[in-house]
Design a protein around this motif. Structure first.
Motif, PDB file in Angstrom:
ATOM      1  N   LEU A   1     -18.001   9.955   5.306  1.00 15.25           N
ATOM      2  CA  LEU A   1     -17.496   8.741   5.939  1.00 15.25           C
ATOM      3  C   LEU A   1     -17.263   7.710   4.854  1.00 15.25           C
ATOM      4  CD1 LEU A   1     -20.066   8.497   8.891  1.00 15.25           C
ATOM      5  CD2 LEU A   1     -17.781   9.523   8.960  1.00 15.25           C
ATOM      6  N   SER A   2     -16.162   6.972   4.946  1.00 11.46           N
ATOM      7  CA  SER A   2     -15.831   6.007   3.897  1.00 11.46           C
ATOM      8  C   SER A   2     -15.325   4.703   4.496  1.00 11.46           C
ATOM      9  CB  SER A   2     -14.772   6.582   2.946  1.00 11.46           C
ATOM     10  OG  SER A   2     -13.552   6.810   3.637  1.00 11.46           O
ATOM     11  N   VAL A   3     -15.479   3.630   3.722  1.00 11.09           N
ATOM     12  CA  VAL A   3     -14.925   2.326   4.066  1.00 11.09           C
ATOM     13  C   VAL A   3     -14.370   1.707   2.787  1.00 11.09           C
ATOM     14  CG1 VAL A   3     -17.177   1.194   3.786  1.00 11.09           C
ATOM     15  CG2 VAL A   3     -15.381   0.084   5.126  1.00 11.09           C
ATOM     16  N   GLU A   4     -13.213   1.059   2.908  1.00 15.26           N
ATOM     17  CA  GLU A   4     -12.535   0.487   1.742  1.00 15.26           C
ATOM     18  C   GLU A   4     -12.053  -0.922   2.064  1.00 15.26           C
ATOM     19  OE1 GLU A   4      -8.921   1.712  -1.365  1.00 15.26           O
ATOM     20  OE2 GLU A   4      -9.009   2.608   0.634  1.00 15.26           O
ATOM     21  N   LYS A   5     -12.249  -1.826   1.123  1.00 17.93           N
ATOM     22  CA  LYS A   5     -11.755  -3.195   1.229  1.00 17.93           C
ATOM     23  C   LYS A   5     -10.753  -3.431   0.108  1.00 17.93           C
ATOM     24  CE  LYS A   5     -11.436  -7.575   2.368  1.00 17.93           C
ATOM     25  NZ  LYS A   5     -10.613  -7.980   3.538  1.00 17.93           N
ATOM     26  N   THR A   6      -9.539  -3.827   0.498  1.00 16.90           N
ATOM     27  CA  THR A   6      -8.448  -3.989  -0.457  1.00 16.90           C
ATOM     28  C   THR A   6      -8.230  -5.457  -0.804  1.00 16.90           C
ATOM     29  OG1 THR A   6      -7.358  -1.995   0.365  1.00 16.90           O
ATOM     30  CG2 THR A   6      -5.990  -3.558  -0.849  1.00 16.90           C
ATOM     31  N   PHE A   7      -8.022  -5.714  -2.104  1.00 16.80           N
ATOM     32  CA  PHE A   7      -7.683  -7.047  -2.622  1.00 16.80           C
ATOM     33  C   PHE A   7      -6.428  -6.891  -3.470  1.00 16.80           C
ATOM     34  CE2 PHE A   7     -12.246  -6.577  -2.266  1.00 16.80           C
ATOM     35  CZ  PHE A   7     -12.645  -7.696  -1.550  1.00 16.80           C
TER      36      PHE A   7
ATOM     37  N   GLY B   1      -7.195  -5.895   5.291  1.00 15.81           N
ATOM     38  CA  GLY B   1      -7.677  -5.343   4.033  1.00 15.81           C
ATOM     39  C   GLY B   1      -8.711  -4.244   4.178  1.00 15.81           C
ATOM     40  N   TRP B   2      -9.134  -3.941   5.415  1.00 16.57           N
ATOM     41  CA  TRP B   2     -10.172  -2.944   5.630  1.00 16.57           C
ATOM     42  C   TRP B   2      -9.568  -1.617   6.086  1.00 16.57           C
ATOM     43  CZ3 TRP B   2     -15.165  -3.665   4.301  1.00 16.57           C
ATOM     44  CH2 TRP B   2     -15.604  -4.978   4.115  1.00 16.57           C
TER      45      TRP B   2
ATOM     46  N   GLU C   1       0.814  -1.216   0.000  1.00 18.09           N
ATOM     47  CA  GLU C   1       0.000   0.000   0.000  1.00 18.09           C
ATOM     48  C   GLU C   1       0.848   1.267   0.000  1.00 18.09           C
ATOM     49  OE1 GLU C   1      -3.251   0.942   0.089  1.00 18.09           O
ATOM     50  OE2 GLU C   1      -3.963  -1.060  -0.360  1.00 18.09           O
ATOM     51  N   ASN C   2       2.060   1.174   0.539  1.00 20.69           N
ATOM     52  CA  ASN C   2       2.875   2.369   0.652  1.00 20.69           C
ATOM     53  C   ASN C   2       3.759   2.608  -0.559  1.00 20.69           C
ATOM     54  OD1 ASN C   2       1.938   3.126   3.214  1.00 20.69           O
ATOM     55  ND2 ASN C   2       3.303   1.651   4.203  1.00 20.69           N
TER      56      ASN C   2
END
Length: 324
Positions: free
Chosen positions: A267-273, A216-217, A24-25
């Motif tokens: 407000l946000s929510v993200e799920k990473t794959f 992942g969240w 991610e970085n």
């Protein structure tokens, strides 16, 4: 458009199926395709049906807007000219493009108006009256926005407090129509049509707070303020088809420059794959100064542009994000 979106989601599925997990970085580019939906509560536009009884046919005070937007961002390398500043070592430069459309329609039945009760859009008072009928007031809105944003550094392993600075151009087009269908004859007439064309230029300051990524969240809260200068042109026509023999054919024009101010919270929510993520966002906005058509209710005073009311938005966004 549907084929392109389907192809994008197929590519996403392939990326999600890979075993390589992006750091991610370390990504340099982010591209997002978004579906947008919002409900807006806006000032109404009124046409005076009976000036003596103060009877008005008004547009609805809320409208649903929907459409698509796209974002692209590039993270600067660690040896950039901003390294070591309050923006962190790897700030981002991004561009966002948005287009929304929507329409609203309100219907009201009015009985026979009083003698000499008609009020034209130019403030004139022709010696006539309206027979009983159903009035329909319509607004069609198109909203486009292009923004450039400089954002601070985010870190997937810790809480991130990301300042944002943006420049924005916004185009707000409103088409207005007031029409009438006679209760007895059934005849349909377009009484007034026209609209507003508004160009808006300004800037945004914001703060985006992101949680660390866990399984992942990731969750986020963003607050922002926007200030813009607006330039608006209005053009309205009464009885454009010359179908109403007792109502004068009249055109009214106006122009205005003013200020527009907006505050937002989301407000946000993200799920990473891996290299792909899916995110959702809900937001609320309050703004002051959005130009609207101020229909006349007073003899001798023409319909004009006004910008003295507060409007509100409540919306959501679903995004597909690819980082590489």
């Amino acid at each position: 458009m549907a084929k392109q979106i389907a192809a994008l989601f197929c590519a996403t599925a392939m990326l999600m199926g890979t075993s390589a997990m992006a750091d991610e970085n370390n990504h340099d580019f982010t591209f997002s395709l978004n579906g947008d939906l919002k409900e807006s509560w806006v000032p109404t536009t009124a046409y005076t049906v009976d000036r003596n009884a103060n009877t008005e046919a008004k547009t609805d005070d809320n409208i649903t807007l929907y459409g698509f937007s796209a974002d692209a961002a590039y993270r600067l390398s660690e040896d950039n000219f901003l390294s070591g500043s309050f923006l962190g070592n790897r700030p981002s430069i991004g561009i966002s493009i948005l287009h929304l459309t929507g329409e609203s329609k309100a219907k009201d039945f009015y009985a026979v108006s009083g003698v000499n009760s008609v009020l034209g859009i130019d403030g004139a008072t022709p010696n006539t009256f309206w027979a009983a009928g159903t009035w329909t007031s319509e607004n069609d809105v198109k909203l486009s926005d292009v923004s450039l944003t400089l954002s601070g550094t985010e870190n997937a392993k810790t809480w991130s407090f990301i300042p944002e600075f943006g420049l924005s151009f916004r185009r707000h087009d409103l088409e207005y129509k007031a029409s009438r269908k006679g209760a007895v004859t059934g005849n349909y007439f377009e009484v007034v049509n026209g609209g507003l064309d508004t160009n808006m230029y300004g800037g945004t300051l914001g703060l985006n707070v992101l949680s660390p990524v866990s399984d992942g969240w990731r969750f986020g809260v963003r607050a922002g303020v926007t200030a813009m200068v607006t330039s608006t042109d209005m053009s309205l026509t009464q009885d454009a088809n010359s179908a109403l023999p007792t109502i004068p054919d009249v055109s009214v024009k106006d122009n205005d420059n003013s200020g527009f101010y907006e505050g937002s919270l989301s407000l946000s929510v993200e799920k990473t794959f891996g290299a792909v993520s899916i995110s959702s966002e809900v937001y609320g906005n309050a703004n002051y100064g959005l130009p609207y058509i101020d229909g006349t209710s007073q003899a001798g005073v023409a319909t004009k542009i006004a910008n003295d009311k507060t409007a509100y938005d409540l919306g959501g966004r679903l995004s597909l994000n690819i980082k590489f």
